[in-house]
Design a protein around this motif. Sequence first.
Motif, mmCIF file in Angstrom:
data_model
loop_
_atom_site.group_PDB
_atom_site.id
_atom_site.type_symbol
_atom_site.label_atom_id
_atom_site.label_comp_id
_atom_site.label_asym_id
_atom_site.label_seq_id
_atom_site.Cartn_x
_atom_site.Cartn_y
_atom_site.Cartn_z
ATOM 1 N N UNK A 158 67.192 10.361 -94.964
ATOM 2 C CA UNK A 158 65.941 10.458 -95.738
ATOM 3 C C UNK A 158 66.174 11.153 -97.073
ATOM 4 N N UNK A 159 66.985 12.208 -97.049
ATOM 5 C CA UNK A 159 67.271 12.925 -98.298
ATOM 6 C C UNK A 159 67.953 11.998 -99.291
ATOM 7 N N UNK A 187 67.960 8.851 -104.208
ATOM 8 C CA UNK A 187 68.911 7.820 -104.635
ATOM 9 C C UNK A 187 68.682 7.367 -106.067
ATOM 10 N N UNK A 188 67.440 7.255 -106.481
ATOM 11 C CA UNK A 188 67.131 6.753 -107.822
ATOM 12 C C UNK A 188 67.025 7.858 -108.858
ATOM 13 N N UNK A 189 67.346 9.067 -108.436
ATOM 14 C CA UNK A 189 67.221 10.206 -109.352
ATOM 15 C C UNK A 189 68.537 10.465 -110.069
ATOM 16 N N UNK A 246 72.869 12.342 -104.244
ATOM 17 C CA UNK A 246 74.168 12.132 -103.608
ATOM 18 C C UNK A 246 74.727 10.795 -104.078
ATOM 19 N N UNK A 247 75.955 10.820 -104.559
ATOM 20 C CA UNK A 247 76.573 9.582 -105.044
ATOM 21 C C UNK A 247 76.963 8.692 -103.866
ATOM 22 N N UNK A 283 73.915 4.775 -95.276
ATOM 23 C CA UNK A 283 73.073 5.764 -95.952
ATOM 24 C C UNK A 283 73.375 7.190 -95.472
ATOM 25 N N UNK A 284 74.275 7.335 -94.512
ATOM 26 C CA UNK A 284 74.556 8.665 -93.950
ATOM 27 C C UNK A 284 75.506 9.431 -94.868
#
Length: 526
Positions: free
Chosen positions: A207-208, A213-215, A221-222, A352-353
């Motif tokens: 979720x984080x 992701x778009x920030x 996180x890359x 996504x983990x």
Amino acid sequence: MFKNLNKDLPASIVVFFVAIPLCLGIALASGAPLFSGLIAGIIGGIVVGALSGASLGVSGPAAGLAAIVLAAITDMGYENLLLAVVIGGFIQLGFGALKAGIIGYYFPSSVIKGMLTGIGIIIVLKQIPHFFGYDDDPQGDWAFFQIDGENTFSEIFNSLNNISPGATFIAIVAMAILVLWETVLTKKAKIFRLVQGPLVAVAVGILYYLFTADSSSAMSISTDHLVNVPVPDSFDSFIGQFTFPSFEMIGTVQMWVTGFTIALVASLETLLSVEAIDKLDPHKRTTPTNRELFAQGGGNILSGLIGGLPITQVIVRSSANVQSGGQTKMSAIIHGFLLLISVIVIPNILNFIPLSVLAAILFLVGYKLAKPALFKQMFLAGWKQFIPFIVTILGIVFADLLIGIGLGLTVGIVVILIKSYQNSYFLHIENQDNGNKTVKMTLAEEVTFINKGAIIKELNNLETDSILILDVTKSRYLDSDIIEILDDFKVKAAERNISIKVISERGVVENPDSYKEFFALEKKPA
């Protein structure tokens, strides 16, 4: 196997999350396709788990074979390596037929404990860079000296100069969740025992990542810090990930030498893991080692035939299984099915983990294997236990698993020779029939870890509702391994209604509360 699903299922989820990065990382470190590591993990869980007699052991690709696999792929190519894995599997079947599994009983307890502690220290050291979001060294690469010229400690210093704020933040959150879940929440309500902390930590990590992701913020996180499971475009592309062995080199010496090397190293690592995990088992069950070799051989034959890496029973996943409350081999089997389902159904979600969240999970696994209290315990046990213990740890951390075990075993043998050079040892069994079957076991003046296999076999052969008379009047030295065997057997004896009487210089004592304390008292005047 199904009556403990309430414990095996949560444990299998933890093992699943531990297995994913290790399967991928070991494949990467071996120079093999990433999917080959997942194949080995799936077969190790489902096939080897079903064939094995191990209650808590988990099998999959092993870091200890990465260098052998990398060299074989470089020299022969990947398809020829797969044939060597198949040959290695058949050789392991031969080891099982020759009953070579007994070799595992000839490693002293101090070396096995040193192995577990050394693995724990490596896990902690290797997870520090991933915890801070520095992932140059792939998960599953346990070598101290690395191909890029760095080593374990220099990678840690490099990570401190390249900290990723987002990855580190979510790793700290995950660590807090794991600690809170284990120390507080599981004691509050049943739901917290059914839903495992690692599952919650992984969900929070996903979720984080999705929310950031778009920030362009430093707290995002890359993508190169995420799990990287191969994602097929279609069913045909999924099937295309399987590779089949080439049989062109089957008649060459190089092929058979490689196959035998894989079989030998994989069997040794498996037997060492079996011995270590049996010691961690709360029920003190004994794994049938020859059956384990058969299971590993069958798993490697299948893995090699469909494109997987060689398989062994592995300590990291097995210890995670024990620490998560696994009870039977269903936890290993279910973890294999979870791997299979995930790579077919939800590979995108797995990707996504954040690796830092998985590093937090592995960090706690490593800490539990290498608790500081264990060093104190081994120091108090005396130099004969402490020196092999420390030598094994140093060898594993600064070289590799087999070198560390070899050094520790060598020191252990020297210690035993120094202690027992004046005396021989023997095992005498006497049967009597007075109502309940009575078995009298007379121990020699010197009993060491060399006698472990014979004593374990005789204790396991005792009938239910029988009486064991243990005569130690002639014994002047009992190795710590033998005392541990008796303490472990006390649990099984209670479950099988076996009464134990000890005949010593102090007289007859029935069912001592602790054999360790009892034999400590034996050293004092009556």
